[in-house]
Scaffold this active site. Structure first.
Site, PDB file in Angstrom:
ATOM      1  N   ASP A   1       0.873  -1.177   0.000  1.00  0.00           N
ATOM      2  CA  ASP A   1       0.000   0.000   0.000  1.00  0.00           C
ATOM      3  C   ASP A   1       0.908   1.223   0.000  1.00  0.00           C
ATOM      4  O   ASP A   1       1.438   1.591   1.054  1.00  0.00           O
ATOM      5  CB  ASP A   1      -0.898  -0.030   1.232  1.00  0.00           C
ATOM      6  CG  ASP A   1      -1.714   1.233   1.442  1.00  0.00           C
ATOM      7  OD1 ASP A   1      -1.858   2.013   0.493  1.00  0.00           O
ATOM      8  OD2 ASP A   1      -2.193   1.444   2.579  1.00  0.00           O
TER       9      ASP A   1
ATOM     10  N   GLU B   1      -0.742  10.770   0.704  1.00  0.00           N
ATOM     11  CA  GLU B   1      -2.019  10.055   0.807  1.00  0.00           C
ATOM     12  C   GLU B   1      -2.227   9.472   2.189  1.00  0.00           C
ATOM     13  O   GLU B   1      -3.347   9.489   2.732  1.00  0.00           O
ATOM     14  CB  GLU B   1      -2.082   8.952  -0.250  1.00  0.00           C
ATOM     15  CG  GLU B   1      -3.485   8.355  -0.450  1.00  0.00           C
ATOM     16  CD  GLU B   1      -3.845   7.264   0.553  1.00  0.00           C
ATOM     17  OE1 GLU B   1      -5.048   6.924   0.645  1.00  0.00           O
ATOM     18  OE2 GLU B   1      -2.946   6.750   1.247  1.00  0.00           O
ATOM     19  N   GLU B   2      -1.174   8.923   2.791  1.00  0.00           N
ATOM     20  CA  GLU B   2      -1.319   8.247   4.083  1.00  0.00           C
ATOM     21  C   GLU B   2      -1.700   9.193   5.213  1.00  0.00           C
ATOM     22  O   GLU B   2      -2.125   8.746   6.284  1.00  0.00           O
ATOM     23  CB  GLU B   2      -0.038   7.492   4.451  1.00  0.00           C
ATOM     24  CG  GLU B   2       0.261   6.283   3.579  1.00  0.00           C
ATOM     25  CD  GLU B   2      -0.731   5.141   3.735  1.00  0.00           C
ATOM     26  OE1 GLU B   2      -1.688   5.279   4.537  1.00  0.00           O
ATOM     27  OE2 GLU B   2      -0.565   4.127   3.063  1.00  0.00           O
TER      28      GLU B   2
ATOM     29  N   ASP C   1      -5.397   1.968  -5.576  1.00  0.00           N
ATOM     30  CA  ASP C   1      -4.899   1.757  -4.219  1.00  0.00           C
ATOM     31  C   ASP C   1      -5.280   0.345  -3.794  1.00  0.00           C
ATOM     32  O   ASP C   1      -6.139  -0.288  -4.407  1.00  0.00           O
ATOM     33  CB  ASP C   1      -5.497   2.799  -3.272  1.00  0.00           C
ATOM     34  CG  ASP C   1      -4.589   3.132  -2.097  1.00  0.00           C
ATOM     35  OD1 ASP C   1      -3.756   2.272  -1.744  1.00  0.00           O
ATOM     36  OD2 ASP C   1      -4.717   4.230  -1.535  1.00  0.00           O
TER      37      ASP C   1
ATOM     38  N   HIS D   1      -1.613  -2.208   6.247  1.00  0.00           N
ATOM     39  CA  HIS D   1      -0.937  -1.414   7.284  1.00  0.00           C
ATOM     40  C   HIS D   1      -0.257  -2.306   8.320  1.00  0.00           C
ATOM     41  O   HIS D   1      -0.008  -1.882   9.452  1.00  0.00           O
ATOM     42  CB  HIS D   1      -1.893  -0.422   7.950  1.00  0.00           C
ATOM     43  CG  HIS D   1      -2.171   0.771   7.096  1.00  0.00           C
ATOM     44  ND1 HIS D   1      -2.684   1.945   7.599  1.00  0.00           N
ATOM     45  CD2 HIS D   1      -2.013   0.983   5.763  1.00  0.00           C
ATOM     46  CE1 HIS D   1      -2.831   2.817   6.625  1.00  0.00           C
ATOM     47  NE2 HIS D   1      -2.426   2.251   5.492  1.00  0.00           N
TER      48      HIS D   1
END
Length: 350
Positions: free
Chosen positions: A192, A226-227, A246, A326
C-alpha cells in the site's frame, strides 16, 4: 479491446520495479528520493514528470483528441514515523506517520534519517521489552507513550544520541522486509501503495512498447501525502474523471482476495461514480479478470481527497487485493498485473 487482444503486460518489468520501489524509503513527507527515481524511470519511455509545489508527480500521456482528460492516481508515500523526543536513556520516542496499530511495528528494524543526510539503524521496542525482566510485559499496552526505538550505536544518554546528529523531527522509515517468491506471492511492508505505482509503470511500459496512443489524454498523478489524508486534495482542473489505484482491503465480510483486482463501490467518502464503477466491473468480467466488488467503510483514497478538496469530477477506486493492510502485507503478482490490464482496458475503451 476484446479479450483476445488483452494487453501482454511485461510482468517481469512490473515486479522488478515493485521490488525497487519497496526498497526506497518514502514515509509521507519524505519522498524526494523515490520521486527522483520515478522521474528517471518515466523519462526512459519518453515521458516527463512535473511536480506540484506540494510534490505530487504529474505524468501526461497525450491523447488523440482534446477535451476530456482522465486522471489515474497512486501514491508512493508510506507509513513511517518521526522523532518526537530523545529520552534520557538515549532511546528515541517516536510519533506515527499514517494510521497503524503499534503492535504491527513492534520488533521492526528501522532507519533514522537525519536532516543532514546521516542514517542510523534502529529497532522498535516497547519500553518493557524483556519477559525475563518485566512481569507485565505481555499485558503492557502497545501505545505511542510506551514505545521507543533502540539505536544501533553506543549511546546511553540523551546527549550522546544528540551528538549523532539525531534531532526532533527526523524521519524514520521501516524496513520493508520484501520477499518476492517464485510462485507469485509478494509480501512486504508498503504494498500500500507501491504495488499500484508498479502497475502504473507497467501501463506506461506497454503504451511505449506497443506505440499506442489513447483516445483521450491521460494524467498519471503520483501523490506523496495520501497516508496522512491529503494526497490529491489538489488535481489539475482539466481532469474530468479520476481513477484512484490503491490496495484492496481483505477481511471480515469483504470478498476481495490477494488474487483479485478490487473494485470499491463505496468507502468512507461515500459511493464512487456509478457509471465508472459499472464500466470497470463490466471490463473485468469481459477480460476474464479475477475481481471483487467491495465496500470499505474505514478507508479513504486519493479520489476521496480530490472530492473533499472540491474537485468537480467523477471518481472510481480499484487496486490489487492486499492482506493485512498497514501491517505485514501480502498480495500476488497476478493481482498487480491485472490491475494494470484493467486500467489499460478502461483508457483504451474511453
Amino acid at each position: 479491446m476484446s479479450s483476445a487482444l488483452k494487453p501482454q503486460l511485461n510482468r517481469e518489468y512490473i515486479i522488478s520495479k515493485l521490488n525497487e520501489l519497496l526498497n526506497i524509503p518514502s514515509p509521507s513527507g519524505y519522498c524526494m528520493e523515490i520521486m527522483n527515481y520515478l522521474r528517471n524511470e518515466v523519462e526512459q519511455f519518453g515521458y516527463t514528470m512535473d511536480q506540484t509545489p506540494k510534490g505530487t508527480g504529474i505524468i501526461v500521456i497525450p491523447g488523440q483528441e482534446s477535451g476530456e482528460v482522465i486522471g489515474i492516481s497512486a501514491h508512493v508515500d508510506t507509513l513511517g514515523a518521526m522523532v518526537r523526543s530523545i529520552k534520557s536513556s538515549g532511546m528515541i520516542r517516536f510519533t506515527p506517520i499514517g494510521g497503524y496499530a503499534m503492535q504491527t511495528v513492534e520488533g521492526e528494524y528501522c532507519v533514522i534519517h537525519t536532516r543532514d543526510g546521516r542514517k542510523y539503524d534502529g529497532t522498535v521496542l516497547s519500553s518493557r521489552p524483556s519477559v525475563h525482566v518485566y512481569n507485565d510485559v505481555r499485558d503492557f499496552k502497545r501505545e505511542e507513550a510506551n514505545m521507543e526505538i533502540r539505536i544501533d550505536e553506543l549511546v546511553k544518554t540523551k546527549e550522546e544520541t544528540e551528538k549523532l546528529g539525531i534531532s526532533v523531527g527526523d524521519f524514520i522509515s521501516w524496513d520493508p522486509r520484501t520477499r518476492i517468491l517464485p510462485n507469485g506471492w509478494v509480501k512486504s511492508r508498503h504494498l500500500d501503495d507501491k504495488a499500484s505505482v508498479a502497475a502504473l509503470l507497467g501501463l506506461l511500459e506497454w503504451l511505449k512498447r506497443e506505440g499506442v496512443t489513447p483516445k483521450y489524454t491521460i494524467k498519471l498523478l503520483i501523490s506523496t501525502y495520501e497516508e496522512v489524508g491529503h494526497g490529491c486534495a489538489y488535481i489539475p482542473e482539466d481532469i474530468t474523471e479520476l481513477i484512484a489505484v490503491d490496495m484492496g482491503a481483505i477481511g471480515d465480510d469483504l470478498s476481495t482476495t490477494e488474487m483479485d483486482v478490487s473494485i470499491c463501490a463505496k468507502d468512507s467518502s461515500g459511493p464512487y461514480d456509478y457509471g465508472m464503477t459499472s464500466k470497470l466491473i463490466e471490463l473485468a468480467k469481459r477480460e476474464g479478470m479475477p475481481h471483487a466488488v467491495d465496500i470499505y467503510p474505514n478507508y479513504g483514497s486519493d479520489a476521496s481527497a480530490a472530492l473533499r478538496g472540491g474537485s468537480n469530477i467523477r471518481a472510481a477506486l480499484i487496486g490489487p487485493g492486499v492482506h493485512a493492510s498497514h501491517g505485514m502485507e501480502r498480495t500476488h503478482a497476478d493481482a498487480i498485473v491485472n490491475t494494470s490490464a484493467l486500467l489499460l482496458a478502461y483508457i483504451l475503451e474511453a
